[in-house]
Design an enzyme around this catalytic site. Structure first.
Site, PDB file in Angstrom:
ATOM      1  N   ASP A 279      28.118  64.750  37.262  1.00  0.00           N
ATOM      2  CA  ASP A 279      29.332  64.702  36.437  1.00  0.00           C
ATOM      3  C   ASP A 279      29.392  63.342  35.751  1.00  0.00           C
ATOM      4  O   ASP A 279      29.611  62.322  36.398  1.00  0.00           O
ATOM      5  CB  ASP A 279      30.567  64.929  37.303  1.00  0.00           C
ATOM      6  CG  ASP A 279      31.868  64.769  36.529  1.00  0.00           C
ATOM      7  OD1 ASP A 279      31.895  65.160  35.348  1.00  0.00           O
ATOM      8  OD2 ASP A 279      32.841  64.247  37.105  1.00  0.00           O
TER       9      ASP A 279
ATOM     10  N   ASN B 161      32.589  56.410  35.332  1.00  0.00           N
ATOM     11  CA  ASN B 161      31.604  56.592  36.395  1.00  0.00           C
ATOM     12  C   ASN B 161      30.808  57.872  36.211  1.00  0.00           C
ATOM     13  O   ASN B 161      31.283  58.834  35.588  1.00  0.00           O
ATOM     14  CB  ASN B 161      32.288  56.644  37.771  1.00  0.00           C
ATOM     15  CG  ASN B 161      32.860  55.298  38.188  1.00  0.00           C
ATOM     16  OD1 ASN B 161      32.139  54.304  38.242  1.00  0.00           O
ATOM     17  ND2 ASN B 161      34.146  55.254  38.477  1.00  0.00           N
TER      18      ASN B 161
ATOM     19  N   ASP C 165      34.293  68.439  32.359  1.00  0.00           N
ATOM     20  CA  ASP C 165      34.785  68.110  33.703  1.00  0.00           C
ATOM     21  C   ASP C 165      36.033  68.912  34.045  1.00  0.00           C
ATOM     22  O   ASP C 165      36.224  69.329  35.197  1.00  0.00           O
ATOM     23  CB  ASP C 165      35.058  66.609  33.818  1.00  0.00           C
ATOM     24  CG  ASP C 165      36.047  66.091  32.772  1.00  0.00           C
ATOM     25  OD1 ASP C 165      36.174  66.713  31.691  1.00  0.00           O
ATOM     26  OD2 ASP C 165      36.679  65.044  33.024  1.00  0.00           O
TER      27      ASP C 165
ATOM     28  N   ASP D  90      43.617  65.429  38.066  1.00  0.00           N
ATOM     29  CA  ASP D  90      42.309  64.763  38.030  1.00  0.00           C
ATOM     30  C   ASP D  90      42.521  63.320  37.572  1.00  0.00           C
ATOM     31  O   ASP D  90      42.853  63.066  36.422  1.00  0.00           O
ATOM     32  CB  ASP D  90      41.373  65.503  37.072  1.00  0.00           C
ATOM     33  CG  ASP D  90      39.952  64.961  37.093  1.00  0.00           C
ATOM     34  OD1 ASP D  90      39.719  63.896  37.685  1.00  0.00           O
ATOM     35  OD2 ASP D  90      39.068  65.610  36.503  1.00  0.00           O
TER      36      ASP D  90
END
Length: 257
Positions: free
Chosen positions: A6, A11, A109, A129
């Site tokens: 991902d 990140n 995502d 999220d």
């Protein structure tokens, strides 16, 4: 073992999935300037730390919100493991519907998070999220994604606060003992930690009101463990939600490649 990757703005999270669980999950900083060889080396080193040989990787799937890195990461996996990765793009089989005005613009995502929430926790539900941005995603009774909110992330807000004021320093994300700050540090910590927790609680209330029912809430993302425990709502924490969604998407699509 399936390699799930991902790629986020801040990140990159990747994990290996086998026999119903993730033996490892690794987080690294996103750097769009690195090459496929550099990323291949990083993945190889991480696998080595967990004593996993590259020959154990039988498949791979990538979600990305950083378009320049999608092809680079796919090439890195090809170079290291000699396999073609699936990428989460418009048209991929998901098992859910995207009932919004521009389905092709929904981030990879977010699709993964919604897929995992539906298949692992059921629908309807809310997903929070917490990454570079904080996203709140609504799934209806049929498991369809029907809308969301996008909010400046915790670190974005914190950097804006420090960067645009002369006397407020950069601080770590640590909750103070009390919501009532007594010095500059604890005042800022209170605002960042309890302020974001209160915002999430308030948004959950508004979503439940708009939907007309109390919704179960699942939280994920790198910053969720710092904020969610201070919320008043009952919220399920699942750090691997997006990776779990990638596994489901791999299983639905790998025969097509």
């Amino acid at each position: 073992m399936i390699l799930t990757i991902d790629i986020g703005n801040t990140n990159i999270v990747f994990g290996g999935y086998t026999e119903g669980h993730f033996p490892f999950v690794v987080r690294m900083a996103t750097n769009p300037l690195e090459t496929e060889i550099e990323y291949a080396a990083k993945i190889r080193d991480a696998l080595s730390l967990y004593q996993i040989d590259t020959t154990a990787i039988s498949g791979a799937i990538i979600s990305s919100v950083v378009p320049p890195l999608s092809a680079i990461m796919k090439d890195a996996v090809k170079l290291l493991c000699h396999i073609d990765s699936i990428t989460v793009t418009p048209g991929i089989k998901t098992g859910i519907n995207l009932r919004c005005e521009e389905p092709r613009t929904v981030g990879a995502d977010l699709i993964c998070a919604c897929v995992a929430a539906h298949f692992h926790y059921g629908s309807p539900s809310l997903v929070v999220d917490m990454g570079t941005a904080t996203k709140i995603l609504l799934m209806d009774q049929t498991g369809s994604f029907i809308g969301a909110s996008i909010i400046p992330g915790v670190n974005i807000s914190l950097k804006a606060l420090s960067g645009n004021t002369a006397q407020l320093p950069q601080i770590g994300l640590e909750a103070p003992i009390s919501v009532i700050g007594k010095n500059t540090l604890t005042c800022m910590q209170s605002g960042v930690i309890y302020g974001n927790a209160s915002m999430i609680d308030g948004m959950i209330d508004r979503y439940c009101e708009a939907f007309g029912a109390t919704l179960p809430v699942i939280a994920t993302g790198g910053l969720s463990r710092m904020i969610i425990p201070h919320c008043k709502h009952t919220i399920i924490l699942d750090d691997a939600l997006v990776l779990k969604g990638l596994v489901i998407l791999y299983e639905k699509n790998h025969k097509a490649i």
